[in-house]
Design a protein around this motif. Structure first.
Motif, PDB file in Angstrom:
ATOM      1  N   TYR A   1       0.830  -1.202   0.000  1.00 46.55           N
ATOM      2  CA  TYR A   1       0.000   0.000   0.000  1.00 46.55           C
ATOM      3  C   TYR A   1       0.866   1.254   0.000  1.00 46.55           C
TER       4      TYR A   1
ATOM      5  N   TYR B   1       0.316   5.213   1.292  1.00 48.44           N
ATOM      6  CA  TYR B   1      -0.503   6.206   1.961  1.00 48.44           C
ATOM      7  C   TYR B   1       0.220   7.548   1.929  1.00 48.44           C
TER       8      TYR B   1
ATOM      9  N   GLN C   1       0.422  11.045   4.244  1.00 51.03           N
ATOM     10  CA  GLN C   1       0.088  11.587   5.554  1.00 51.03           C
ATOM     11  C   GLN C   1       0.269  13.095   5.541  1.00 51.03           C
TER      12      GLN C   1
ATOM     13  N   GLN D   1      -5.006  15.370   8.693  1.00 48.71           N
ATOM     14  CA  GLN D   1      -5.828  14.569   7.773  1.00 48.71           C
ATOM     15  C   GLN D   1      -5.571  13.084   7.902  1.00 48.71           C
ATOM     16  N   GLY D   2      -4.687  12.695   8.758  1.00 45.30           N
ATOM     17  CA  GLY D   2      -4.420  11.274   8.927  1.00 45.30           C
ATOM     18  C   GLY D   2      -3.739  10.688   7.705  1.00 45.30           C
ATOM     19  N   LEU D   3      -3.985   9.418   7.467  1.00 41.72           N
ATOM     20  CA  LEU D   3      -3.406   8.724   6.335  1.00 41.72           C
ATOM     21  C   LEU D   3      -4.476   8.508   5.279  1.00 41.72           C
TER      22      LEU D   3
ATOM     23  N   LEU E   1      -5.280   6.739   1.497  1.00 43.22           N
ATOM     24  CA  LEU E   1      -4.789   5.669   0.637  1.00 43.22           C
ATOM     25  C   LEU E   1      -4.655   6.154  -0.799  1.00 43.22           C
TER      26      LEU E   1
ATOM     27  N   TYR F   1      -3.090   0.585  -3.882  1.00 40.08           N
ATOM     28  CA  TYR F   1      -2.721  -0.644  -3.219  1.00 40.08           C
ATOM     29  C   TYR F   1      -2.678  -1.785  -4.224  1.00 40.08           C
TER      30      TYR F   1
ATOM     31  N   GLY G   1      -6.653   3.956  -4.772  1.00 38.18           N
ATOM     32  CA  GLY G   1      -7.211   4.259  -3.469  1.00 38.18           C
ATOM     33  C   GLY G   1      -8.089   5.492  -3.566  1.00 38.18           C
ATOM     34  N   ASP G   2      -8.159   6.231  -2.480  1.00 37.74           N
ATOM     35  CA  ASP G   2      -9.061   7.379  -2.435  1.00 37.74           C
ATOM     36  C   ASP G   2      -8.501   8.632  -3.112  1.00 37.74           C
TER      37      ASP G   2
ATOM     38  N   PHE H   1       4.236  13.643   3.386  1.00 41.00           N
ATOM     39  CA  PHE H   1       4.959  12.498   3.929  1.00 41.00           C
ATOM     40  C   PHE H   1       4.294  11.245   3.377  1.00 41.00           C
TER      41      PHE H   1
ATOM     42  N   LEU I   1       3.956   7.130   3.064  1.00 39.23           N
ATOM     43  CA  LEU I   1       4.181   5.893   3.808  1.00 39.23           C
ATOM     44  C   LEU I   1       3.820   4.684   2.966  1.00 39.23           C
TER      45      LEU I   1
END
Lengths: 115, 114
Positions: B33, B35, B37, B41-43, B45, B48, B58-59, B88, B90
């Protein structure tokens, strides 16, 4: 669409205080729930997870979380925090509508613990 | 020790240039995957892949591309079409032997585009 809400973006506590971080998800059906933690300068790591069974899940470092299906919630708790718990905490969920290999994360809660 | 290696740790690029982020895993995981960051806003996607030579959007896939020619490798290309590439990034992987296996994350690549 699936979504995960974490209500507190920043939390500041003193050592020995109790912690509860809220997490709600938006869809029903059978879900898997996770809490991940990111300590300063480190990679994300799994804190605990819920797949099925006992809704009270115990994780590493004294953390626990309770799955309440009727409330679509999976709140993280710790009775007494330590300075070393300073980190960012992420709730995540996967389920049938998005696919079990597609993990959706909340925005994160940044916890600062003061000595 | 098994794990996920992302390189480089920091990457700087000029606007308009494509850039490729590396992700390698030696965990024998089928699924990988990417992601992104961002603060507050969190992670989110990006892409994947559950198996070699197959991947899914992903989104937030617009402006990104991936390939999965080998099980161990899942590089991400940030193209010039990505409007806000500074972030960033991931990479993660998981086995698909059981439903909802936890993700293993790399240490991330911080991309700055000026």
């Amino acid at each position: 669409a699936q979504s995960v809400s974490q209500h507190n973006h920043h939390v500041i506590l003193s050592e020995a205080a109790s912690l509860e971080l809220g997490c709600n998800y938006s869809y029903g059906g059978t879900v898997n729930l996770f809490w991940y933690v990111q300590y300063p300068g480190q990679h994300l790591q799994l804190l605990l997870k819920y797949f099925s069974g006992d809704p009270l899940v115990k994780g590493i470092k004294g953390f626990e979380a309770e799955f309440i299906k009727s409330k679509f919630s999976f709140n993280l708790r710790k009775p007494s925090v330590q300075w070393s718990d300073t980190a960012e905490y992420f709730c995540a969920v996967n389920g049938p509508s998005g696919g079990y290999n597609k993990l959706i994360f909340g925005a994160g809660t940044r916890l600062a613990v003061h000595p | 020790d098994g794990g996920i290696t992302q390189s480089p740790k920091y990457l700087f690029r000029k606007e308009g240039q494509n850039v490729t982020l590396s992700c390698e895993q030696n965990l024998n995981h089928d699924a990988m995957y990417w992601y992104r960051q961002d603060p507050g806003q969190g992670l989110r996607l990006i892409y994947y892949s559950q198996i070699v030579n197959d991947f899914q959007k992903g989104d937030i896939a617009e402006g990104y591309s991936v390939s999965r020619e080998k099980k161990e490798s899942f590089p991400l290309t940030v193209t010039s079409a990505q409007k806000n590439p500074t972030a960033f990034y991931l990479c993660a992987s998981t086995g698909t032997d059981r439903m909802g296996s936890p993700l293993h994350f790399g240490n991330g690549t911080r991309l700055t585009v000026t």
